[in-house]
Design an enzyme around this catalytic site. Structure first.
Site, PDB file in Angstrom:
ATOM      1  N   GLU A  61      40.691 -34.680  73.951  1.00 32.61           N
ATOM      2  CA  GLU A  61      40.286 -35.817  74.774  1.00 32.61           C
ATOM      3  C   GLU A  61      41.465 -36.323  75.599  1.00 32.61           C
ATOM      4  O   GLU A  61      42.593 -36.439  75.110  1.00 32.61           O
ATOM      5  CB  GLU A  61      39.773 -36.945  73.863  1.00 32.61           C
ATOM      6  CG  GLU A  61      39.317 -38.189  74.600  1.00 32.61           C
ATOM      7  CD  GLU A  61      38.810 -39.272  73.659  1.00 32.61           C
ATOM      8  OE1 GLU A  61      38.124 -40.191  74.143  1.00 32.61           O
ATOM      9  OE2 GLU A  61      39.094 -39.208  72.436  1.00 32.61           O
ATOM     10  N   LYS A 147      32.095 -39.643  79.339  1.00 29.30           N
ATOM     11  CA  LYS A 147      31.845 -40.319  78.072  1.00 29.30           C
ATOM     12  C   LYS A 147      30.906 -41.499  78.296  1.00 29.30           C
ATOM     13  O   LYS A 147      31.152 -42.354  79.154  1.00 29.30           O
ATOM     14  CB  LYS A 147      33.172 -40.796  77.482  1.00 29.30           C
ATOM     15  CG  LYS A 147      33.114 -41.263  76.040  1.00 29.30           C
ATOM     16  CD  LYS A 147      34.536 -41.560  75.547  1.00 29.30           C
ATOM     17  CE  LYS A 147      34.571 -41.887  74.068  1.00 29.30           C
ATOM     18  NZ  LYS A 147      35.963 -42.120  73.599  1.00 29.30           N
ATOM     19  N   CYS A 181      34.764 -37.618  71.334  1.00 28.70           N
ATOM     20  CA  CYS A 181      35.181 -38.564  70.297  1.00 28.70           C
ATOM     21  C   CYS A 181      33.962 -39.266  69.673  1.00 28.70           C
ATOM     22  O   CYS A 181      33.079 -38.611  69.141  1.00 28.70           O
ATOM     23  CB  CYS A 181      36.214 -39.530  70.855  1.00 28.70           C
ATOM     24  SG  CYS A 181      37.334 -40.202  69.584  1.00 28.70           S
TER      25      CYS A 181
END
Length: 324
Positions: A61, A147, A181
């Site tokens: 990430e 995200k 994540c």
């Protein structure tokens, strides 16, 4: 003795094994130094392909742009400071444009190497930053995933993605998708990705807790997919000296502790978790294990109950201003 017919001989011959060699990279992302991060990404992808035989490579990430672990940007409820605004300016300057020069460089690399890569990055669009996973292949740049929900204090750094960037990429041998994540904790996001037929679930992350390992194994088992989780390993001495992470200023203080891992569709750990340093994990993935695993469980197929449960996914782009 009668020789078997050609058809019978062909039927008796073992089927060729369908496999993909996958690599997850665990390394520190240079913070506030985009060129250094890009150079490091190129080196790591090249090493994974040339030295490890990887056909799919996953980087952590925010590898391009950096993950500012332990920095608070001088935020308190109802208050910001000039110093915090200047730190955000530095972070914004280190982000990348999509499309842009860094994307072009990595696209040229995967074309040269003939591989697929998923690279975590911080995308800059105007005054807003997004945490993204960039997809590359032998044909170059393939697209991105933003995200959907930045976690906790990430929300004062990154905007939210929308449903228009939920790709699952068909590589010709397997279908590649990404959850960044803590998106991996979102049940409806996972369901949407399962419905798209994801085979190789890429999980760029900075979550180094032991509990993350349980999540990766659960997703593999729930989605009946391979999980490729790439995490950073970041120490204080890799962060610019003028910063003050809350974890402390001792050079060997670990800010992000790794834990990269590769998991099979039945939840078995194939490589890792990697701790205590940088490295590259590889595993040969038997793609027929996908079908073997889905024999008794397919979360959006024969084990679903669409008569009871349905999920609506809005994949339209959400923009503030539109022109007719």
């Amino acid at each position: 003795m009668t020789s078997p017919s050609p058809a019978a001989a062909a039927a008796a011959a073992p089927e060729p094994r369908r496999s993909v060699t996958a690599a997850v990279v665990q390394a520190a992302a240079p913070l506030f130094d985009t060129q250094a991060a890009l150079t490091r990404a190129e080196e790591l992808i090249r090493e994974a392909v040339a030295d490890r035989g990887a056909e799919v490579v996953v980087l952590p990430e925010a590898f391009l742009g950096g993950y500012p672990k332990g920095l608070d940007f001088d935020i308190t409820v109802g208050s910001r400071t000039p110093a915090g605004r200047e730190l955000f300016r530095r972070y914004h300057a280190a982000a990348i444009d999509v499309p842009g020069a860094e994307v072009d460089t990595l696209a040229a690399l995967t074309r040269e190497l003939g591989c697929h890569a998923v690279v975590g990055a911080v995308e800059r669009q105007g005054g807003t930053l997004y945490c993204v996973a960039l997809f590359f292949g032998p044909g170059g740049y393939l697209g991105l995933h933003r995200k959907l929900m930045p976690t906790a204090a990430e929300r004062y750094l990154w905007g939210q993605g929308d449903g228009s960037t939920l790709p699952v990429i068909d590589t010709g041998t397997a279908r590649l998708g990404a959850g960044i994540c803590w998106e991996n904790y979102m049940p409806l996001f996972r369901t949407a990705m399962y419905a798209k037929g994801v085979d190789l679930w890429c999980a760029p992350t900075v979550d180094d807790r032991d509990a993350w390992q349980a999540t990766m194994r659960h997703i593999a088992l729930e989605g009946r997919c391979f999980v490729l989780s790439a995490n950073q390993y970041l120490r204080r001495d890799a962060v610019p000296a003028d910063l003050d992470p809350v974890q402390g200023d001792a050079p060997d203080t670990v800010l992000i502790g790794g834990g990269s891992v590769i998991v099979s569709p039945l939840g078995e750990v194939l490589a890792g978790p990697l701790r205590d340093g940088e490295g590259i994990l590889t595993a040969e993935l038997d793609l027929d294990d996908l079908t073997r695993a889905r024999f008794d469980f397919d979360p959006t197929g024969h084990y679903a109950r669409p008569d009871i449960f349905t999920l609506h996914i809005d994949e339209s782009a959400r923009t503030t201003v539109t022109s007719s």
